[in-house]
Design an enzyme around this catalytic site. Structure first.
Site, short mmCIF file in Angstrom:
data_model
loop_
_atom_site.label_atom_id
_atom_site.label_comp_id
_atom_site.label_asym_id
_atom_site.label_seq_id
_atom_site.Cartn_x
_atom_site.Cartn_y
_atom_site.Cartn_z
CG ASN A 147 -36.10 9.45 -0.57
OD1 ASN A 147 -36.95 10.15 0.33
ND2 ASN A 147 -35.68 9.72 -0.40
CD GLU A 148 -32.71 13.06 1.07
OE1 GLU A 148 -32.45 12.54 -0.12
OE2 GLU A 148 -32.93 13.41 2.13
CB CYS A 153 -33.21 15.16 -17.15
SG CYS A 153 -33.24 13.81 -18.55
CB CYS A 158 -35.19 17.70 -20.48
SG CYS A 158 -35.89 16.87 -19.14
CD GLU A 305 -35.36 10.77 5.07
OE1 GLU A 305 -33.02 11.23 5.30
OE2 GLU A 305 -35.61 10.17 3.46
CD1 TRP A 313 -25.47 9.69 4.58
CD2 TRP A 313 -24.65 11.15 4.39
NE1 TRP A 313 -26.62 9.78 5.41
CE2 TRP A 313 -25.75 10.99 4.78
CE3 TRP A 313 -23.66 12.19 4.09
CZ2 TRP A 313 -26.18 12.54 5.58
CZ3 TRP A 313 -24.31 13.41 4.64
CH2 TRP A 313 -25.32 13.59 5.42
CD GLU A 353 -29.34 4.83 2.70
OE1 GLU A 353 -30.33 3.83 3.02
OE2 GLU A 353 -29.27 5.61 2.34
CE LYS A 354 -22.06 -4.32 3.50
NZ LYS A 354 -21.69 -3.32 2.73
CG HIS A 356 -27.51 5.50 7.64
ND1 HIS A 356 -28.81 5.69 8.71
CD2 HIS A 356 -27.34 6.40 6.93
CE1 HIS A 356 -28.90 7.41 8.80
NE2 HIS A 356 -28.07 7.36 7.66
C1 GAL Z 1 -31.93 10.85 2.70
C2 GAL Z 1 -32.49 9.74 2.15
C3 GAL Z 1 -33.00 8.72 2.62
C4 GAL Z 1 -31.84 7.67 2.83
C5 GAL Z 1 -31.09 8.46 3.95
C6 GAL Z 1 -29.57 8.27 4.54
O1 GAL Z 1 -31.25 11.46 2.15
O2 GAL Z 1 -33.66 10.45 1.31
O3 GAL Z 1 -33.29 7.66 1.54
O4 GAL Z 1 -30.76 7.47 2.22
O5 GAL Z 1 -30.84 10.39 3.26
O6 GAL Z 1 -29.26 9.51 6.01
#
Ligand code: GAL
Length: 655
Positions: A147-148, A153, A158, A305, A313, A353-354, A356
């Site tokens: 993911n993303e 590091c 590294c 997404e 956020w 993220e509750k 979101h």
């Molecule tokens: C993205 C992430 C997701 C979720 C989302 C919330 O950056 O891939 O898992 O956190 O943001 O906006």
């Protein structure tokens, strides 16, 4: 994969295993929302392997089977974006070390070491366990690798990998010393072991080192992604993989990563309805990213997404107003998306993220606005199935090159207060978009054939081979636009000696004499010599002074010691022409400038000028007419409500 547009969401049933009723209900509601794909189990590692080597996949098998039975496909995630606590505890090397050389504790996500052999091995075991069990399931149509990807590091592993990468790139320490100009401040290296990644306690002055570190981090990130891909393909050779990428993300050269995946995708979270931007501006900014993610593979992508309502956020969590979810979904399709997916299907009960937004909220209802609008978009995407797979015509290309950005932004001077590389790109992009011209993004490895117009904004780092391509492009009939602060350094960030813009002087018909940084708000007035140019414009940010060597000035500076030198110039170069812009101007300038540049060169998506806030986009034989404004609009006999999109197939309205 063609034949339909995909509609779906991140689906995290691992958060709901104690509620079988909810899992049943999910599938029922997905069908109502016209969902045909979900990204499954992105952060499910601790459920898939609760103890080392104890793989628990039955729950996932029943989820995939249930989805499949309901006609819903799976974009199966590898869970490497977040590792379980037992692993972080037992194998500290999987945890990242920050630039200050402090190792992170367990926590958060997307913060593992991409080099660690232990992490790679654990990932291999997990990915291959998933691939053996599910890789040939007819419901699994795609793999969502991690993911993303991002971050860096600085651990000892590294550091060693960085040194090995340097050995490969330069062959010897002499090569490194030469490329980094290490005589400066007595930096000659006599042993590869002396080379360390940049650190607040250590190196931050050797631009060559910093640039190569960024290149290495990008390389290592893609290498890790390839590791995952290849582990899966060892079991399922035909597996298709995708990666979800991010808005204006700096840490990975996405052109390089895109070569290694089957499908590009990105996570789109614009703040619609913010007071500091018009809706059209937000739409254009978002469209620009869609076009970037189309361009990195030159083929349709997914909007992996977005929120159906609000994020949690951003500084203010702003709801998408009624109609906006549909507008933004169709906008993605207009710019080349074959999939529109959300984060996430069902809202989490606890943790970060509750609050979101999600397709299904805590109330679990299907009669609320978010669910109803999501279902409506799903229905529209079904109607637009013929658009799937449709390519975009090549018209204009903007050069966006990661190495150039890294090097230019690291350089000390001429404006440490910020160069605004994306701001510069946006001005060109927005003007072209408002003129209905399709834009791709290219980098210095790209093939320019097929484009009529190439725009090179702030191409500070200009490789010899790309300068050659630009010259050939113009000579063979292309139209080239080059701005100030171009052709300054080579690919090692070493300044070119002699006249600049290096490699383009003959093509542009001028050479740079000086460049001056402007304070915020400070400008130099420019006036038109050519009637097709705006009568006046204000140049800011960086103002360059150039001497004409054959080019025709279209505008000149009109004050200070800049007075009389070219602000905008044009030069016939072989069968084509090259334009030069000496400064950053206000946005309106570009609209007029590109109207002139594109006239008789490119066919806009809509034959007539459009009212403010209305945008037209062409995708193959389809044209999308979008009302990116809060008020109704009228285009000929077509009335568009706020946020409404009309779609035409070969001139016939189909939506
Ligand atoms: C993205 C992430 C997701 C979720 C989302 C919330 O950056 O891939 O898992 O956190 O943001 O906006």
């Amino acid at each position: 994969m063609n034949g339909r547009l995909w509609h779906g969401a991140d689906y995290n049933p691992d958060q709901w295993l104690d509620r079988p009723d909810i899992l049943e209900r999910d599938v029922e509601m997905m069908r109502k929302a016209h969902v045909n794909v979900v990204s499954l189990g992105i952060f499910a590692w601790s459920t898939l392997e609760p103890r080392e080597g104890d793989y628990q996949l039955d729950w996932m098998a029943s989820v995939i089977d249930r989805l499949y039975a309901a006609g819903i496909s799976v974009d199966l995630a590898t869970p490497s974006g977040a590792r379980p606590a037992w692993m972080a505890q037992k194998y500290p090397e999987v945890r990242r070390v920050n630039a200050d050389r402090v190792r992170q504790l367990f926590g958060d996500r997307q913060n593992h070491c991409y080099t660690s052999p232990v992490y790679r091995e654990k990932v291999r075991l997990m990915d291959q366990t998933l691939a053996r069990r599910f890789g040939r399931h007819p419901g699994v149509v795609m793999w969502h690798i991690s993911n993303e990807f991002g971050g860096e590091c600085h651990c000892a592993l590294c550091q060693q990998a960085f040194r090995d990468w340097l050995k490969d790139r330069y062959g010897s320490l002499e090569g490194v010393n030469r490329a980094w100009n290490t005589k400066f401040w007595s930096h000659d290296y006599t042993d590869f072991a002396q080379i360390e990644s940049p650190s607040p306690q250590g190196e931050h002055a050797m631009h060559g080192l910093i640039l190569d570190w960024k290149r290495f981090v990008s390389h290592q990130t893609t290498d890790f992604m390839k590791w995952e891909r290849d582990c899966i393909r060892e079991i399922v050779p035909e597996a298709k993989v995708c990666v979800n990428m991010m808005y204006r993300f700096d840490g990975v050269d996405y052109f390089d990563m895109a070569k290694e995946i089957d499908l590009a995708s990105w996570d789109s979270y614009p703040t619609w309805h913010k007071p500091t931007q018009t809706l059209e501006e937000t739409a254009i900014d978002t469209a620009m990213m869609h076009d970037l993610f189309y361009s990195i593979k030159g083929q349709p992508f997914w909007q992996m997404e977005c929120t159906p309502s609000m994020t949690n956020w951003q500084s203010v969590s702003k709801n998408k107003k009624p109609g906006m979810n549909i507008f933004s979904g169709l906008q993605a399709v207009a710019h080349g998306a074959d999939g529109v997916l959300y984060f996430q299907w069902r809202q989490s009960r606890g943790a970060f993220e509750k609050f979101h937004g999600a397709v299904v909220g805590h109330d679990g209802r299907e009669d609320n606005r978010v669910f109803v609008e999501t279902a409506k978009l799903g229905e529209l995407l079904e109607r637009l199935a013929p658009v799937a797979g449709e390519r975009k015509e090549k018209q204009a290309a903007i050069v966006h090159d990661w190495s150039n950005k890294w090097a230019m932004e690291e350089a000390q001077g001429p404006r440490n207060a910020g160069l605004g590389y994306w701001e510069e790109i946006t001005r060109h992009y927005a003007a072209l978009a408002r003129n209905g011209i399709g834009v791709d993004f290219v980098n210095q490895d790209s093939d320019l054939s097929g484009y009529k117009l190439v725009v090179a904004p702030m191409l500070y780092m200009l490789r010899e081979d790309f300068a050659e391509k630009l010259r050939a492009f113009a000579e063979q009939g292309g139209t080239l636009v080059v701005t100030y602060w171009s052709g300054v350094v080579d690919e090692s960030d070493l300044c070119y000696l002699g006249d600049t813009p290096h490699g383009l002087i003959d093509t542009l018909g001028l050479r740079r004499l000086e460049i001056d940084g402007m304070f915020d708000g400070e400008t130099r007035r420019c006036v038109a010599l050519d009637p097709a140019m705006p009568r006046s414009a204000q140049g800011g940010t960086l103002c360059e002074v150039a001497a004409l060597e054959g080019a025709t000035p279209l505008m000149v500076y009109d004050e200070d010691y800049f007075k009389g030198s070219p602000a905008v110039a044009m030069h016939e170069a072989g069968a084509g022409r090259a334009y030069y812009l000496a400064a950053r101007f206000e946005p309106d300038f570009y609209k007029a400038f590109y109207a002139r540049v594109c006239d008789a060169l490119l066919t806009p998506a809509w034959p007539k000028p459009l009212p403010d806030g209305v945008l037209a986009v062409r995708r193959g034989r389809f044209t999308f007419l979008e009302n990116a404004s809060d008020v109704p609009a009228q285009v000929d006999e077509i009335a568009l409500a706020p946020y409404e999109t009309a779609v035409f197939e070969a001139g016939e309205r189909i939506l």
